[in-house]
Motif scaffolding. Structure first.
Motif, PDB file in Angstrom:
ATOM      1  N   ALA A   1      43.608  42.120   2.833  1.00  0.00           N
ATOM      2  CA  ALA A   1      42.556  41.048   2.391  1.00  0.00           C
ATOM      3  C   ALA A   1      41.442  41.142   3.651  1.00  0.00           C
ATOM      4  O   ALA A   1      40.353  41.337   3.388  1.00  0.00           O
ATOM      5  N   GLY A   2      42.083  40.873   4.753  1.00  0.00           N
ATOM      6  CA  GLY A   2      41.327  40.637   5.931  1.00  0.00           C
ATOM      7  C   GLY A   2      40.398  41.800   6.240  1.00  0.00           C
ATOM      8  O   GLY A   2      39.145  41.924   6.391  1.00  0.00           O
ATOM      9  N   LEU A   3      41.119  42.976   6.591  1.00  0.00           N
ATOM     10  CA  LEU A   3      40.516  44.108   6.979  1.00  0.00           C
ATOM     11  C   LEU A   3      39.398  44.529   5.615  1.00  0.00           C
ATOM     12  O   LEU A   3      38.455  45.222   6.053  1.00  0.00           O
ATOM     13  N   VAL A   4      39.755  44.422   4.431  1.00  0.00           N
ATOM     14  CA  VAL A   4      38.782  44.876   3.388  1.00  0.00           C
ATOM     15  C   VAL A   4      37.532  43.983   3.592  1.00  0.00           C
ATOM     16  O   VAL A   4      36.373  44.353   3.373  1.00  0.00           O
TER      17      VAL A   4
ATOM     18  N   GLU B   1      33.666  45.186   3.899  1.00  0.00           N
ATOM     19  CA  GLU B   1      32.768  44.983   2.857  1.00  0.00           C
ATOM     20  C   GLU B   1      31.767  44.149   3.299  1.00  0.00           C
ATOM     21  O   GLU B   1      30.595  44.549   3.093  1.00  0.00           O
ATOM     22  N   GLN B   2      31.908  43.221   4.297  1.00  0.00           N
ATOM     23  CA  GLN B   2      31.075  42.181   4.818  1.00  0.00           C
ATOM     24  C   GLN B   2      30.281  42.399   5.960  1.00  0.00           C
ATOM     25  O   GLN B   2      29.089  42.247   6.095  1.00  0.00           O
ATOM     26  N   GLU B   3      31.129  43.292   6.877  1.00  0.00           N
ATOM     27  CA  GLU B   3      30.462  43.317   8.232  1.00  0.00           C
ATOM     28  C   GLU B   3      29.921  44.985   8.413  1.00  0.00           C
ATOM     29  O   GLU B   3      28.914  45.206   9.089  1.00  0.00           O
ATOM     30  N   ILE B   4      30.595  45.858   7.894  1.00  0.00           N
ATOM     31  CA  ILE B   4      30.236  47.452   7.899  1.00  0.00           C
ATOM     32  C   ILE B   4      29.334  47.740   6.667  1.00  0.00           C
ATOM     33  O   ILE B   4      28.425  48.592   6.842  1.00  0.00           O
ATOM     34  N   GLY B   5      29.414  46.740   5.862  1.00  0.00           N
ATOM     35  CA  GLY B   5      28.733  47.040   4.623  1.00  0.00           C
ATOM     36  C   GLY B   5      29.035  48.355   3.595  1.00  0.00           C
ATOM     37  O   GLY B   5      28.265  49.018   2.775  1.00  0.00           O
ATOM     38  N   LYS B   6      30.364  48.711   3.719  1.00  0.00           N
ATOM     39  CA  LYS B   6      30.847  49.838   2.675  1.00  0.00           C
ATOM     40  C   LYS B   6      31.994  49.378   1.817  1.00  0.00           C
ATOM     41  O   LYS B   6      32.492  48.286   2.071  1.00  0.00           O
TER      42      LYS B   6
ATOM     43  N   VAL C   1      35.746  49.946   0.235  1.00  0.00           N
ATOM     44  CA  VAL C   1      36.884  50.700   0.850  1.00  0.00           C
ATOM     45  C   VAL C   1      37.305  51.962  -0.197  1.00  0.00           C
ATOM     46  O   VAL C   1      37.648  53.054   0.401  1.00  0.00           O
ATOM     47  N   GLU C   2      37.030  51.830  -1.301  1.00  0.00           N
ATOM     48  CA  GLU C   2      37.389  52.897  -2.518  1.00  0.00           C
ATOM     49  C   GLU C   2      36.527  54.157  -2.065  1.00  0.00           C
ATOM     50  O   GLU C   2      36.766  55.076  -2.280  1.00  0.00           O
TER      51      GLU C   2
ATOM     52  N   ILE D   1      47.700  51.084   5.377  1.00  0.00           N
ATOM     53  CA  ILE D   1      47.074  50.485   6.679  1.00  0.00           C
ATOM     54  C   ILE D   1      48.440  51.107   7.586  1.00  0.00           C
ATOM     55  O   ILE D   1      49.603  51.140   7.458  1.00  0.00           O
ATOM     56  N   PHE D   2      47.935  51.546   8.859  1.00  0.00           N
ATOM     57  CA  PHE D   2      48.615  52.145   9.761  1.00  0.00           C
ATOM     58  C   PHE D   2      48.249  51.562  11.076  1.00  0.00           C
ATOM     59  O   PHE D   2      47.146  51.150  11.362  1.00  0.00           O
TER      60      PHE D   2
END
Length: 73
Positions: A24-27, A31-36, A38-39, A66-67
């Protein structure tokens, strides 16, 4: 071993990431900072402050993976 298509885009988060974050944190960062989304076909890399750990997040088609890798050098 991981293998990706030649067209797979790689996105590296430029700020130090908190390695305690999970899905959840990485998603949220993606979405918020990179603007992409995940799918989208892509590999997202997150490094810690000292750049001796990396987390890779990617969508496998039916879920997220996640790795985590601790780098020695």
């Amino acid at each position: 071993m991981l293998s990706f298509l030649p067209t797979t885009r790689v996105y590296a988060y430029s700020k130090p990431a908190d390695m305690r974050k999970s899905f959840a944190g990485l998603v949220g960062i993606v979405e918020q900072e990179i603007g992409k989304q995940v799918e989208a076909v892509g590999l997202f890399l997150f490094f810690n402050r000292r750049h001796n750990s990396v987390k890779a997040l990617f969508f496998t088609g039916d879920g997220l993976a996640i790795f985590y890798r601790r780098l020695e050098r």
